[in-house]
Design a protein around this motif. Sequence first.
Motif, PDB file in Angstrom:
ATOM      1  N   UNK A 161      -6.775  -6.034  -8.320  1.00  0.00           N
ATOM      2  CA  UNK A 161      -7.565  -6.666  -7.488  1.00  0.00           C
ATOM      3  C   UNK A 161      -6.946  -6.327  -6.011  1.00  0.00           C
ATOM      4  N   UNK A 162      -5.780  -6.613  -5.821  1.00  0.00           N
ATOM      5  CA  UNK A 162      -5.299  -6.892  -4.528  1.00  0.00           C
ATOM      6  C   UNK A 162      -5.339  -5.258  -3.482  1.00  0.00           C
ATOM      7  N   UNK A 163      -4.078  -5.402  -3.083  1.00  0.00           N
ATOM      8  CA  UNK A 163      -3.385  -4.382  -1.649  1.00  0.00           C
ATOM      9  C   UNK A 163      -2.000  -3.694  -2.171  1.00  0.00           C
ATOM     10  N   UNK A 164      -1.405  -4.059  -3.892  1.00  0.00           N
ATOM     11  CA  UNK A 164      -0.173  -3.977  -3.590  1.00  0.00           C
ATOM     12  C   UNK A 164      -0.181  -3.351  -4.739  1.00  0.00           C
ATOM     13  N   UNK A 165       0.675  -2.499  -5.518  1.00  0.00           N
ATOM     14  CA  UNK A 165       0.629  -2.010  -6.897  1.00  0.00           C
ATOM     15  C   UNK A 165       1.490  -2.845  -7.646  1.00  0.00           C
ATOM     16  N   UNK A 166       1.098  -3.199  -8.606  1.00  0.00           N
ATOM     17  CA  UNK A 166       1.651  -3.299 -10.321  1.00  0.00           C
ATOM     18  C   UNK A 166       2.462  -2.569 -11.410  1.00  0.00           C
ATOM     19  N   UNK A 167       3.558  -2.822 -12.343  1.00  0.00           N
ATOM     20  CA  UNK A 167       3.585  -2.438 -13.323  1.00  0.00           C
ATOM     21  C   UNK A 167       2.590  -1.476 -14.020  1.00  0.00           C
ATOM     22  N   UNK A 168       1.488  -1.844 -13.995  1.00  0.00           N
ATOM     23  CA  UNK A 168       0.241  -1.523 -14.791  1.00  0.00           C
ATOM     24  C   UNK A 168      -0.112  -0.182 -14.262  1.00  0.00           C
TER      25      UNK A 168
END
Length: 250
Positions: A161-168
Amino acid sequence: MKLKVYADRMSQPSRAVIIFCKVNGIDFEEIKVELSKRQQLSAEFKEINPMGKVPAIVDGRLKLFESHAILIYLACAFPGVADHWYPADVSRRAKIHSVLDWHHSNLRRGAASFVLNTVLAPALGLSLNPQAAAEAEKLLSTSLSIIESIWLKGNGRFLLGGFQPSIADLSLVCEIMQLELLSEEDRSRVLGPHKKVQQWIQDTRNATRPHFDEAHNILLKVKTKLAVQLSVRANSEMESSIKRALPSKM
């Protein structure tokens, strides 16, 4: 001792690990394990991963396999990795694990089986299975709908839900990128209805360039090679049909 990453860039999770390392400035040695040559089944590689699959890593005395475990380890063990990839906040980490646990039994199973049984099987010495392809397409389409309705339903650009990616984000997008091997008709049918997924793929690509594009160059090369093989096979079948249709001179 430098981190060793055992990978085949035709492997979706291998690409995710390679991209993650490069984006985060993790110094590593990429050791190619060619799946098409069954090198992952060699006794030497099974000393690293007894499951006989890529990717796998060796970091000092640690031998680790399973891409999600590898990404988590890299995010925690190497300095300088931005927090958004695997946040220190426990609740956000739990959400990442929720996505990754869902991924293997749904999106991955659908996408991998669909691509295998639509275009890739002959290159691996296997027969295409239209029934398996149809079943996989249903699971894949359902999975893409779930991603849109649950994780991409808000105003954020990524799965948390944010504006930067995660490992997912990286893991799941690399999975979907395998659809580049499909014909334009098949890819459009599967991805076309999912505009949010398409935008999310582009956002993840933009956030990890140029390493994302470099790691996925292999798909374009393989797609071209598969098209040539398909054309040769079609011409051969046509010639055989013509010969059968010609009257015998005997």
